[in-house]
Enzyme design. Structure first.
Site, PDB file in Angstrom:
ATOM      1  N   ILE A 106       0.901  -1.147   0.000  1.00  0.00           N
ATOM      2  CA  ILE A 106       0.000   0.000   0.000  1.00  0.00           C
ATOM      3  C   ILE A 106       0.944   1.202   0.000  1.00  0.00           C
ATOM      4  O   ILE A 106       1.887   1.266   0.800  1.00  0.00           O
ATOM      5  CB  ILE A 106      -0.938   0.003   1.230  1.00  0.00           C
ATOM      6  N   SER A 107       0.750   2.117  -0.919  1.00  0.00           N
ATOM      7  CA  SER A 107       1.656   3.265  -1.039  1.00  0.00           C
ATOM      8  C   SER A 107       1.618   4.133   0.211  1.00  0.00           C
ATOM      9  O   SER A 107       0.608   4.202   0.907  1.00  0.00           O
ATOM     10  CB  SER A 107       1.263   4.127  -2.244  1.00  0.00           C
TER      11      SER A 107
END
Length: 190
Positions: free
Chosen positions: A51-52
Site C-alpha cells: 500500500i503506497s
C-alpha cells in the site's frame, strides 16, 4: 498525518487533504499493521506488493487534479486505499489489479469502508480498462518503463495521466519526485 506528512511536504489541494483525512487507512492494511497505518511509509500487503505511503497517494491525487464527477481509472488496486481516496474526491472510480487475490481483498475492504461503488477488475493494468473509458484521469500506482500508449488512448481530450516512468532516457518529465514503486507488469509494462 494530514498536517505533518502531507501539508508540511507540499500537498496544497485542500480537497485532497480533506479526502485523505476522511479515508480510514487502517481498514486497508493487515491487522498486524494497523498500528502503523498512518505512518508515512508503504506497508506490505502480500504478493510482493505494498500500500503506497500516504504522501504518494496524496501527491498522485493532487497532480491528477481529480475533481468531483471525474471518471478515473486507478491502475494497481493493491489494497484499494488509493481508489477509496479517489472516490472520496467525488470521482467515479474504476480500478484494475493483476493479482486476483489482491483484487478480491480490495473489493471487500472497499465495501467495508463504504466505497462499494468502486468497480474492481482483474487484468493487465498496463492496457487499461477501455470498456469504461474515456477517463478524465488515469493514475498508476506502479512504475512503467515508458508511458503506456494504451493508457494515453483511453483519456478524454485534456485528460490527465499520472504515471511514474522508470527509464534513464525516458520522456520529458513534467514533474519529478524521489520515490520507489513496484513495477507495472504487463504488455506495456515490465
Amino acid at each position: 498525518m494530514v498536517d505533518e506528512q502531507l501539508a508540511a511536504r507540499g500537498i496544497v489541494d485542500e480537497r485532497v487533504l480533506e479526502a485523505m483525512g476522511r479515508v480510514p487507512r487502517e481498514l486497508f492494511v493487515a491487522e498486524r499493521d494497523r498500528r502503523r497505518a498512518y505512518r508515512d511509509m508503504p506497508l506490505r500487503i502480500g504478493h510482493g506488493q505494498t500500500i503506497s505511503q500516504p504522501y504518494m497517494v496524496a501527491l498522485i491525487c493532487q497532480v491528477g487534479e481529480v475533481r468531483d464527477g471525474d471518471r478515473v481509472l486507478d491502475i494497481g488496486t493493491g489494497s484499494g486505499y488509493q481508489a477509496a481516496v479517489l472516490a472520496e474526491l467525488g470521482a467515479t472510480v474504476y480500478t484494475i489489479e493483476r493479482i486476483p487475490e489482491l483484487a478480491e481483498r480490495a473489493r471487500a475492504r472497499l465495501a467495508a469502508a463504504g466505497y462499494g461503488a468502486v468497480e474492481v477488475s482483474v487484468g493487465d493494468g498496463s492496457l487499461g480498462l477501455p470498456e469504461h473509458g474515456p477517463y478524465d484521469a488515469i493514475v498508476v500506482a506502479a512504475a512503467a518503463p515508458a508511458m503506456p500508449e494504451s493508457l494515453y488512448e483511453e483519456l478524454r481530450p485534456r485528460g490527465r495521466l499520472v504515471v511514474i516512468v522508470r527509464s534513464p532516457e525516458g520522456p520529458a518529465v513534467a514533474r519529478s519526485v524521489p520515490c520507489r514503486f513496484v513495477p507495472l507488469v504487463g504488455a506495456e509494462g515490465f
